[in-house]
Structures are given as structure tokens and as C-alpha cells.
Scaffold this active site. Structure first.
Site, PDB file in Angstrom:
ATOM      1  N   MET A  12      74.079 -41.821  25.176  1.00  0.00           N
ATOM      2  CA  MET A  12      75.016 -42.270  25.728  1.00  0.00           C
ATOM      3  C   MET A  12      75.738 -43.409  24.791  1.00  0.00           C
ATOM      4  SD  MET A  12      75.577 -44.058  29.461  1.00  0.00           S
ATOM      5  CE  MET A  12      74.269 -45.121  29.278  1.00  0.00           C
ATOM      6  N   HIS A  71      70.515 -54.498  29.188  1.00  0.00           N
ATOM      7  CA  HIS A  71      70.831 -52.953  29.134  1.00  0.00           C
ATOM      8  C   HIS A  71      71.752 -52.474  30.507  1.00  0.00           C
ATOM      9  CE1 HIS A  71      67.530 -50.693  26.636  1.00  0.00           C
ATOM     10  NE2 HIS A  71      68.700 -51.122  25.964  1.00  0.00           N
ATOM     11  N   GLU A  72      72.584 -51.554  30.246  1.00  0.00           N
ATOM     12  CA  GLU A  72      73.256 -50.925  31.164  1.00  0.00           C
ATOM     13  C   GLU A  72      73.916 -51.979  32.121  1.00  0.00           C
ATOM     14  OE1 GLU A  72      73.857 -47.891  30.991  1.00  0.00           O
ATOM     15  OE2 GLU A  72      72.310 -47.442  29.620  1.00  0.00           O
ATOM     16  N   GLY A  73      74.748 -52.979  31.764  1.00  0.00           N
ATOM     17  CA  GLY A  73      75.329 -54.022  32.231  1.00  0.00           C
ATOM     18  C   GLY A  73      74.602 -55.113  32.614  1.00  0.00           C
ATOM     19  N   HIS A 131      76.516 -57.057  37.344  1.00  0.00           N
ATOM     20  CA  HIS A 131      75.904 -56.449  38.506  1.00  0.00           C
ATOM     21  C   HIS A 131      76.173 -57.448  39.787  1.00  0.00           C
ATOM     22  CE1 HIS A 131      74.237 -52.840  36.951  1.00  0.00           C
ATOM     23  NE2 HIS A 131      73.998 -53.486  35.875  1.00  0.00           N
TER      24      HIS A 131
END
Length: 596
Positions: free
Chosen positions: A159, A437-439, A444
Site C-alpha cells: 500500500m 501505523h495506519e493512522g 482515530h
């Protein structure tokens, strides 16, 4: 052992009743026996292939040599094994060569892999996510060209989002795509950083799912498109040829060292082909499918590392003699193992409460994903809404808390924990990536309070409160658990008042005040959610104690005691969070940057 098989079985079969998924046609060929076979196969690979390389991959991290990232040589047979055994596409349909496995079972198997060796486990499942994007939104030609080699493990999937000046703010990416005379084929130019497994020598090719903006596209997020950008493209004879994707560097990290993180230069020689996925300018929406799946995956990664650290510190505490009980004054008496000291038990209970509570939430979210995939009507809608609401918590709570729980593991080992002779220092380093990682956690928090709580007129939050109240009603009927249920009920009521207060700020247009402490709201929601998961586990454990055999009796008693610990030591933190969220003092807004 680096995980508890009994805890996996408890969650899958006693709490979640995962066998019930086989009532749906998509899963009907499976049963408890086939699920257990999958988990046993995962354990075999974890013990024989992954765990033996845990410290080696940390010590011998990837290096960029002659333009190619070289990883530990043990990764090539591991990637090959995952491809041969069908792990990469196990959840996909039979028509695609998959096994139609529930995500609940596949994620439990992933947890086993990750507890054994987090870095090694990343390679195949990154490919799963990338291939899933192609199969979901790509043309038939793209699917046929790329996914078979990805499923087999011959080609890695990634990604590719982040750029030097565009991390969480993806609307600011500058990678450019210009159309060519060939439909769907574009020339890409730009750079990407922090790309996990973005280049390595354990496979034949790397396939990037890359965000870029087509020349002349709308500004901001509305102008982002998604492309398949292989490191090597196929020429007219079907042979691999370089695609002008150059590895400019490999990042050297504090942990998670076995998996390479690449810096990529794209189209430096104006010869990088990218293949449009779906429609132009809809790439961010497509990518969010993979990102949301990956966010559950990051939570699972975090709790896996936390679990491995807990198991290591538990084993050490049972064997390490040190001092005597407080009541024992005779120095001639033998030392006691440190697990008998109350403060060590506190640290072990903290780890157990965090990791087993978070694991229960992640398995619950996995089952919601399965139901959303195969059910229909209101059942499907409720599962999807609840999954959307819980995703930021399932990512962030284990990510943040397992940094603390692995720290407790190091503390239990004392000086030994600070050395490379024991694995907990590695787990401590590896845990730290997951709040990023991932935001990031802040992203969030904004997602939960700014979006998930309010969408669909607050229906997702309403479903959440309904589900918690069902558990409360059941627990209130069990005398041993009634005090816990009353405590959670009171906390839940206060949390709803806090939510109403914050929404009131938003309705008055005070958006900065509304969202300034979104991260704390996320933390509050996480504490309540894990408290709910512990109450669910305690209900099953308490009900099972009377008929349990000796070994199971200890297991169930441990569950009940850990639930008590969570409510005594962790759920009480909700009060201070709620006090802050209701306060009128906006110190973080009032503070000026020049005053630092």
C-alpha cells in the site's frame, strides 16, 4: 509458548460461538474441526518457521545493496510456504482459488503468526490487502494479470500512500499521473516513503497499490486516484521488465526490523507505467477499504506483540527466585519466585487484562466483519455500523496500551529485561510502531468523535449502547458479577452525558473545542469497550466454573479475577477522563506556540 491456545479457543467457541457462522452458505463447508485444523496448521508454521527467526531478523535487518533491499534469507521459504498453503487468499471465494474462511478464524491464525514473529508475518498479509483491492475494484484484465502471482506469494503487494509532505493528510500528495494513448495506462512521477515491504529479494516482483493525482484533477481528496504500479511490468512477450520504480533507501527502525520499509522514486526516467483501478478520482474511497481492514490488522499486530511479551514475562516470573514474602522475616528460608509478590502479580494482571481484553475485542470485530460480509438486511446493517464504530478503538486501544504492557514485561525481568539476552526488549521496541501505523491515534480520535459517533443520526452509537446493555442485563443476574455490572452501567451513563456535552459544542459551532480532546474521548471509549469485553468473558467464565475440570477451573478463575482487576485498576480511569472532557478549561487551545 508465545500465545495461549486455550484463550483463543475460549474466545472463538465459548464467547463468540464462531461455529454459528457456518449457517451462512458462504461458510457452510466449514465446521469446528476444519477451524481447528487451520489453527493447528498456523501453529506448526509459527513454531517451525517464524519463531526461530525472531531474533535473527531483528539483529540482521534489511540492507540496500546495489539498488535492491536484501532481507533475511529465511523469508523466501516463508513467503513461498504461505503462498503454497493458500494463506494469502484463504478468505476469498472458491472461484478465486480461496477457501472462503471466516475472517474470525483467519485473524486468529494471523494472531498466532504475529506472536511468533511480527516482522515475518507482515509480508504475506500485506499482499492479501493489496490483492483484495484489485479484485474488488480492478478490471478483469488487472485481476487476471496480477492476483494469481500475488496469491502464490511470487509477487509482493503493498500500500503506497505516504509522501515526504503528505502523511496523514493524503489530500496533499503530489505524485502525478498523466494519461497515455493506451486506455487505463498512465505515466506516474513522484516519490513514496515508509512503504512496508516496498522492495525485497524474497519474491520476484512487488506490486504497489499507489495513490496519485491525474493531471488536471480536482484539488484535495476529491482528486485522488488509485493505480496498480508494479516494480517490474510485463512486456509484450509476457516477460518482466523494469518499470522505473527505484528504491532510493531503506529506513532503519527501532523495532519491526525484519520487514523492510522503503523509500521509492517513481518515474525518475519518465518510464513508470501505472494502471488505473476503478474510476478516476475515487482512489481514496477504494483505498479506505484496505486501510480499514489494515486498522483491525494493526490492532491485532499490537496485541500479538503484547501477548508474546506477557507470555515471556509470565514464564520468567514463575521461574525467577528473588526475595521472600513480606511476612517472612527469616533470611535462612529459601527465596520465593517473583510471581508470588503482589506487585509482580499486579504487572502480570495488567498485561493479561490489556492483551486478553483487546484480543477479545478484535475477535468480536472479526466476527462482525464476517456477518457484514454474508448476512442480509438489518443483521448486516447492524454488524457493519458497529464494526465501523469500533474500528478506531480496535486499532488504537491495543496499539497504545501494548506499549505500556510490554514495558511492564521489561520491568518484571528487571535488568535482564533490558538486555538482548531476553526477547522482551525486542517486543518493547516493536510495539511502538502501532500507534503510528495506519493512522495515528489522534487521527482515530477525530474519526470516532468527529464522524463515527454522528453518522446515520448516531445509529452506530445507539447499537453499541444496546449491545453493552444486553451484557449488563445478563451480568446483573449473577451475584458475583453484579458489582462489576453496576460499575460499568454507571460509567456508561456518564459517558453518554459526556458525549451529549461534546455534541452540544459542535451544534454551537465550537468545532475546535469539540474536537480538541478527541484523543481523550477515544481513550475513554476504549476503556469502556474493553470493560464490556471483560464482562462478557467473566459471564462465561463464572457460569462455567461449577462444571469445570481442574485445569479449566484455573483458567476460568483467572478470567474472573482479571475482570475484577480491570474494573478496579483500569475502568476507574474513565472518571478522570470524563472530568477532563466536561471541563471548560481549554488549555491546549489557549496555549500559544510561541510560549513553548
Amino acid at each position: 509458548m508465545f500465545f495461549s491456545k486455550r484463550d483463543i479457543q475460549f474466545n472463538l467457541y465459548e464467547v463468540l460461538h464462531s461455529e454459528a457462522l457456518t449457517q451462512y452458505p458462504y461458510f457452510q463447508d466449514h465446521n469446528r474441526e476444519s477451524f481447528d485444523m487451520v489453527l493447528d496448521a498456523a501453529q506448526q508454521i509459527a513454531e517451525k518457521m517464524l519463531y526461530p527467526l525472531l531474533t535473527q531478523m531483528d539483529r540482521k535487518e534489511p540492507q540496500l545493496v546495489d539498488g535492491k533491499i536484501r532481507v533475511h534469507p529465511g523469508m523466501k521459504p516463508i513467503v513461498k510456504q504461505f503462498g503454497q498453503d493458500g494463506w494469502i487468499n484463504a478468505g476469498f471465494s472458491y472461484d478465486e482459488g480461496g477457501q472462503q474462511l471466516p475472517a474470525t478464524i483467519l485473524n486468529a491464525a494471523g494472531f498466532i503468526f504475529q506472536t511468533a514473529n511480527y516482522s515475518a508475518s507482515v509480508f504475506p498479509f500485506l499482499t492479501t490487502g493489496a490483492a483484495n483491492l484489485i479484485r474488488s475494484f480492478g478490471s478483469k484484465a488487472l485481476i487476471e494479470t496480477f492476483t494469481p502471482k500475488m496469491y502464490s506469494g511470487e509477487w509482493q503487494g503493498t500500500m503506497a500512500l505516504t509522501e515526504p509532505n503528505a502523511g496523514s493528510s493524503l489530500s496533499d500528495i503530489t505524485t502525478l499521473a498523466e494519461p497515455t494513448e493506451q486506455e487505463g495506462v498512465y505515466k506516474l512521477k513522484g516519490q513514496k516513503i515508509f512503504i512496508s515491504c516496498g522492495d525485497h529479494d524474497a519474491c520476484d516482483n512487488v506490486v504497489h497499490l499507489m495513490l496519485a493525482k491525474i493531471k488536471g484533477a480536482p484539488l484535495g481528496a476529491k482528486g485522488i486516484s488509485l493505480f496498480v504500479v508494479p516494480q517490474q511490468r510485463l512486456d509484450k512477450d509476457g516477460e518482466l521488465t523494469p518499470n522505473d520504480v527505484i528504491t532510493a533507501g531503506v529506513y532503519h527502525k527501532m523495532g519491526y526490523k525484519g520487514a523492510p520499509i522503503a523509500h521509492l522514486m517513481v518515474g525518475s526516467n519518465d518510464d513508470c507505467e501505472g494502471y488505473l483501478v476503478g474510476e478516476p478520482h475515487k482512489g481514496l474511497g477504494y483505498m479506505f477499504q484496505m486501510m480499514n481492514e489494515a486498522r483491525i490488522g494493526v490492532g491485532l499486530n499490537a496485541v500479538s506483540i503484547g501477548t508474546a511479551a506477557y507470555q515471556a514475562s509470565l514464564a520468567y516470573a514463575k521461574e525467577r527466585p528473588q526475595g521472600r514474602k513480606i511476612s517472612e522475616k527469616d533470611p535462612t528460608k529459601p527465596q520465593t519466585n517473583i510471581i508470588n509478590h503482589a506487585d509482580v502479580k499486579r504487572m502480570l494482571l495488567f498485561q493479561k487484562a490489556v492483551t486478553e481484553g483487546a484480543f477479545a475485542l478484535l475477535m468480536y470485530c472479526s466476527k462482525l466483519a464476517d456477518i457484514a460480509h454474508v448476512a442480509e438486511g438489518e443483521t448486516k446493517e447492524r454488524a457493519q455500523l458497529l464494526l465501523d464504530l469500533l474500528t478506531p478503538i480496535a486499532k488504537s486501544y491495543p496499539s497504545e496500551m501494548c506499549c505500556l504492557s510490554t514495558s511492564a514485561a521489561v520491568q518484571i525481568l528487571g535488568g535482564a529485561g533490558y538486555t538482548t539476552d531476553f526477547p522482551v526488549e525486542q517486543y518493547y521496541r516493536e510495539a511502538r510502531i502501532h500507534p503510528i501505523h495506519e493512522g495515528t491515534t489522534a487521527i482515530h480520535g477525530l474519526d470516532l468523535l468527529g464522524r463515527k459517533i454522528t453518522i446515520h443520526q448516531g445509529k452506530a452509537a445507539q447499537i453499541f449502547f444496546e449491545e453493552v446493555r444486553k451484557t449488563l442485563a445478563e451480568a446483573l443476574e449473577i451475584s458475583e458479577l453484579k458489582p462489576l455490572a453496576e460499575q460499568l452501567q454507571k460509567t456508561l451513563g456518564k459517558a453518554q452525558q459526556v458525549t451529549a456535552h461534546l455534541l452540544g459544542l459542535a451544534q454551537k459551532g465550537e468545532i475546535e473545542k469539540y474536537l480538541s480532546d478527541a484523543t481523550l474521548y477515544l481513550e475513554l471509549f476504549g476503556v469502556i469497550t474493553i470493560g464490556w469485553q471483560w464482562l462478557k468473558q467473566a459471564i462465561i467464565a463464572q457460569q462455567s466454573l461449577a462444571q469445570a475440570h481442574a485445569a479449566d477451573h484455573d483458567f476460568y478463575q483467572g478470567k474472573v479475577m482479571t475482570a475484577r482487576y480491570f474494573y478496579e485498576y483500569e475502568l476507574v480511569k474513565a472518571d478522570s477522563l470524563m472530568k477532563r472532557l466536561l471541563s471548560a478549561d481549554q488549555v491546549t487551545i489557549d496555549m500559544q506556540s510561541e510560549w513553548f
